[in-house]
Design a protein around this motif. Sequence first.
Motif, PDB file in Angstrom:
ATOM      1  N   SER A   1      13.395   4.914  -0.220  1.00  0.00           N
ATOM      2  CA  SER A   1      13.973   5.371  -1.483  1.00  0.00           C
ATOM      3  C   SER A   1      12.921   5.958  -2.412  1.00  0.00           C
ATOM      4  CB  SER A   1      14.699   4.214  -2.181  1.00  0.00           C
ATOM      5  OG  SER A   1      13.791   3.178  -2.520  1.00  0.00           O
ATOM      6  N   ALA A   2      11.650   5.583  -2.191  1.00  0.00           N
ATOM      7  CA  ALA A   2      10.558   6.129  -3.005  1.00  0.00           C
ATOM      8  C   ALA A   2      10.010   7.427  -2.424  1.00  0.00           C
ATOM      9  CB  ALA A   2       9.438   5.103  -3.129  1.00  0.00           C
TER      10      ALA A   2
ATOM     11  N   PHE B   1       0.832  -1.202   0.000  1.00  0.00           N
ATOM     12  CA  PHE B   1       0.000   0.000   0.000  1.00  0.00           C
ATOM     13  C   PHE B   1       0.868   1.255   0.000  1.00  0.00           C
ATOM     14  CE2 PHE B   1      -3.123   2.696   2.654  1.00  0.00           C
ATOM     15  CZ  PHE B   1      -3.766   3.177   1.526  1.00  0.00           C
ATOM     16  N   ALA B   2       1.908   1.250   0.833  1.00  0.00           N
ATOM     17  CA  ALA B   2       2.811   2.401   0.907  1.00  0.00           C
ATOM     18  C   ALA B   2       3.475   2.652  -0.435  1.00  0.00           C
ATOM     19  CB  ALA B   2       3.863   2.169   1.988  1.00  0.00           C
ATOM     20  N   LYS B   3       3.968   1.599  -1.062  1.00  0.00           N
ATOM     21  CA  LYS B   3       4.665   1.755  -2.338  1.00  0.00           C
ATOM     22  C   LYS B   3       3.719   2.234  -3.440  1.00  0.00           C
ATOM     23  CE  LYS B   3       7.793  -1.152  -3.596  1.00  0.00           C
ATOM     24  NZ  LYS B   3       8.496  -2.388  -3.982  1.00  0.00           N
ATOM     25  N   GLU B   4       2.490   1.743  -3.424  1.00  0.00           N
ATOM     26  CA  GLU B   4       1.531   2.166  -4.450  1.00  0.00           C
ATOM     27  C   GLU B   4       1.140   3.632  -4.259  1.00  0.00           C
ATOM     28  OE1 GLU B   4      -2.587   0.715  -6.648  1.00  0.00           O
ATOM     29  OE2 GLU B   4      -1.428  -0.642  -5.384  1.00  0.00           O
ATOM     30  N   LEU B   5       0.904   4.038  -3.022  1.00  0.00           N
ATOM     31  CA  LEU B   5       0.568   5.433  -2.750  1.00  0.00           C
ATOM     32  C   LEU B   5       1.708   6.365  -3.163  1.00  0.00           C
ATOM     33  CD1 LEU B   5      -1.079   5.178   0.784  1.00  0.00           C
ATOM     34  CD2 LEU B   5      -2.241   5.803  -1.336  1.00  0.00           C
ATOM     35  N   LEU B   6       2.935   5.991  -2.842  1.00  0.00           N
ATOM     36  CA  LEU B   6       4.091   6.812  -3.203  1.00  0.00           C
ATOM     37  C   LEU B   6       4.219   6.918  -4.715  1.00  0.00           C
ATOM     38  CD1 LEU B   6       6.578   5.409  -0.539  1.00  0.00           C
ATOM     39  CD2 LEU B   6       5.777   7.787  -0.672  1.00  0.00           C
ATOM     40  N   GLY B   7       3.947   5.823  -5.403  1.00  0.00           N
ATOM     41  CA  GLY B   7       4.008   5.836  -6.854  1.00  0.00           C
ATOM     42  C   GLY B   7       2.970   6.748  -7.475  1.00  0.00           C
TER      43      GLY B   7
ATOM     44  N   MET C   1      12.320  -7.329  12.414  1.00  0.00           N
ATOM     45  CA  MET C   1      12.582  -6.412  11.305  1.00  0.00           C
ATOM     46  C   MET C   1      13.612  -6.956  10.319  1.00  0.00           C
ATOM     47  SD  MET C   1      10.431  -4.074  11.844  1.00  0.00           S
ATOM     48  CE  MET C   1       9.342  -5.196  12.749  1.00  0.00           C
ATOM     49  N   LYS C   2      14.193  -8.109  10.634  1.00  0.00           N
ATOM     50  CA  LYS C   2      15.144  -8.743   9.721  1.00  0.00           C
ATOM     51  C   LYS C   2      14.430  -9.621   8.689  1.00  0.00           C
ATOM     52  CE  LYS C   2      18.668  -8.922  13.367  1.00  0.00           C
ATOM     53  NZ  LYS C   2      19.510  -9.804  14.222  1.00  0.00           N
ATOM     54  N   LYS C   3      13.126  -9.772   8.869  1.00  0.00           N
ATOM     55  CA  LYS C   3      12.337 -10.629   7.980  1.00  0.00           C
ATOM     56  C   LYS C   3      11.515  -9.775   7.013  1.00  0.00           C
ATOM     57  CE  LYS C   3      11.779 -14.112  11.643  1.00  0.00           C
ATOM     58  NZ  LYS C   3      10.776 -14.863  12.453  1.00  0.00           N
ATOM     59  N   PRO C   4      11.056 -10.399   5.898  1.00  0.00           N
ATOM     60  CA  PRO C   4      10.162  -9.675   4.988  1.00  0.00           C
ATOM     61  C   PRO C   4       8.842  -9.367   5.687  1.00  0.00           C
ATOM     62  CG  PRO C   4      11.049 -11.668   3.967  1.00  0.00           C
ATOM     63  CD  PRO C   4      11.373 -11.753   5.418  1.00  0.00           C
ATOM     64  N   PRO C   5       8.154  -8.293   5.329  1.00  0.00           N
ATOM     65  CA  PRO C   5       8.569  -7.286   4.349  1.00  0.00           C
ATOM     66  C   PRO C   5       9.438  -6.185   4.958  1.00  0.00           C
ATOM     67  CG  PRO C   5       6.395  -6.736   5.147  1.00  0.00           C
ATOM     68  CD  PRO C   5       6.790  -8.007   5.866  1.00  0.00           C
ATOM     69  N   PHE C   6       9.701  -6.274   6.281  1.00  0.00           N
ATOM     70  CA  PHE C   6      10.369  -5.184   6.985  1.00  0.00           C
ATOM     71  C   PHE C   6      11.792  -4.956   6.489  1.00  0.00           C
ATOM     72  CE2 PHE C   6       7.544  -7.621   9.822  1.00  0.00           C
ATOM     73  CZ  PHE C   6       6.500  -6.713   9.884  1.00  0.00           C
ATOM     74  N   ASN C   7      12.470  -6.031   6.092  1.00  0.00           N
ATOM     75  CA  ASN C   7      13.834  -5.868   5.603  1.00  0.00           C
ATOM     76  C   ASN C   7      13.878  -5.256   4.204  1.00  0.00           C
ATOM     77  OD1 ASN C   7      12.923  -8.041   4.105  1.00  0.00           O
ATOM     78  ND2 ASN C   7      14.491  -9.479   4.800  1.00  0.00           N
ATOM     79  N   ARG C   8      12.706  -4.920   3.682  1.00  0.00           N
ATOM     80  CA  ARG C   8      12.634  -4.250   2.379  1.00  0.00           C
ATOM     81  C   ARG C   8      12.063  -2.830   2.506  1.00  0.00           C
ATOM     82  NH1 ARG C   8       9.721  -8.293  -1.721  1.00  0.00           N
ATOM     83  NH2 ARG C   8       9.881  -6.401  -2.997  1.00  0.00           N
TER      84      ARG C   8
ATOM     85  N   VAL D   1       3.672   9.437   2.375  1.00  0.00           N
ATOM     86  CA  VAL D   1       3.370   8.270   3.199  1.00  0.00           C
ATOM     87  C   VAL D   1       4.338   8.149   4.375  1.00  0.00           C
ATOM     88  CG1 VAL D   1       3.162   5.751   3.249  1.00  0.00           C
ATOM     89  CG2 VAL D   1       2.448   7.009   1.208  1.00  0.00           C
ATOM     90  N   THR D   2       3.764   7.885   5.559  1.00  0.00           N
ATOM     91  CA  THR D   2       4.539   7.519   6.741  1.00  0.00           C
ATOM     92  C   THR D   2       4.054   6.152   7.207  1.00  0.00           C
ATOM     93  OG1 THR D   2       4.895   9.808   7.465  1.00  0.00           O
ATOM     94  CG2 THR D   2       5.085   8.085   9.140  1.00  0.00           C
ATOM     95  N   VAL D   3       4.976   5.240   7.445  1.00  0.00           N
ATOM     96  CA  VAL D   3       4.628   3.917   7.953  1.00  0.00           C
ATOM     97  C   VAL D   3       5.109   3.806   9.393  1.00  0.00           C
ATOM     98  CG1 VAL D   3       4.873   1.422   7.686  1.00  0.00           C
ATOM     99  CG2 VAL D   3       4.807   2.892   5.655  1.00  0.00           C
ATOM    100  N   LEU D   4       4.172   3.626  10.316  1.00  0.00           N
ATOM    101  CA  LEU D   4       4.491   3.412  11.723  1.00  0.00           C
ATOM    102  C   LEU D   4       4.361   1.920  12.001  1.00  0.00           C
ATOM    103  CD1 LEU D   4       2.948   5.315  14.793  1.00  0.00           C
ATOM    104  CD2 LEU D   4       3.715   2.962  14.858  1.00  0.00           C
TER     105      LEU D   4
END
Length: 403
Positions: free
Chosen positions: A132-133, A95-101, A119-126, A106-109
């Motif tokens: 970057s977006a 959702f965050a990536k689509e909104l940014l696009g 946070m070492k696991k997906p999707p957090f490690n990405r 967007v802020t993700v808490l």
Amino acid sequence: MATLASSSSTVLFSASSSNLLPFSHPSTSRLSFSSSLHSSSSLLISPTFLAYTSSSSRHFATHAALSISASAAEKKKVLIVNTNSGGHAVIGFYFAKELLGAGHAVTVLTVGEEGSDKMKKPPFNRFSEIVSAGGRTVWGNPEEVGSVVGGEVFDVVLDNNGKDLEAVRPVIDWAKSSGAKQLLFISSAGIYKPTDEPPHVEGDVVKADAGHVGVEKYIEETFGNWAIFRPQYMIGSGNNKDCEEWFFDRIVRDRPVPIPGSGLQLTNIAHVRDLSSMLTLAVENPEAANHSIFNCVSDRAVTLDGMAKLCAQAAGRPVNIVHYDPKAVGIDAKKAFPFRNMHFYAEPRAAKTKLRWRSTTNLPEDLKERFEEYVKIGRDKKKPIKFELDDKILEALKVPVPV
């Protein structure tokens, strides 16, 4: 006795005919079957699609019925309160990536601490992809959301974390007091009561004691502009909860795939991009989404056997499906199998009619992509896996297991 099912056929069901007729139309059956698929509409337009016969069910002609709303052009500040565990975490990521696009801020808490092992696991490690977006990522306690975001004000707040009112109320109350214009909540299609008349549609009876139901009621009573989304099972890169991987683990190791019951139970498995696109349409068309509940699912059902066969097809391997009675073998199916041992199938009628949303989930193709990633990360060879519950089931059925 064990029952084996071949991999020669796969059963997929669609209820897309409800998209063509009003719900009250006398000829509209509750469950209909079709081979059609629909392509996704643009985020900023609402095109109407007409299917035509083709060698590929993915090809469609588009009518030039474009209606761009003023709200769709407005860029908004969106806060996503994201869970730090479970299958729903990937929804916030997409959702965050689509909104940014689409040009939104967007802020993700994320619940918890940035340095935690989770946070070492997906999707957090990405999450670097979000940064970057142009997005912002923060961590903390949702009960202190105001201080965590530094007093920033948002147009839209999505809670993709809480499962009961105790967890979500602080976010709802803060969003209202801070002046947020729209509140979105990720609920669950699991709150529907079992029905003899599938699929589940918006308005069907829900379990009064379910935690998500209490949250939904509070939102309806508290907030001016709101929308609620009820997802089911999902697949997609970055998901940290096994779905298709459960089948791949057995198929690539030439193990039988034990499925409870007949294997003909219907379920719904959507690619997470479909959930993300539905949420984005709600942000960009807030009046169309207002005071609405949406089944956040794809528009096709698949049988449990069908899912196993599709995964085998994606892997290019044969599959041996073994059916069993959980009670007879003394196994809790909830622990031994990733899906419910019953018909569990919801349909996205409200999103199609109110948001002009279209599903893009195509399990045969999406699963090929998922298998490529499965192999890429080495799970097909490197990860040692114990199949203790499987072995107990197969032993009870006297089905041999390859060494």
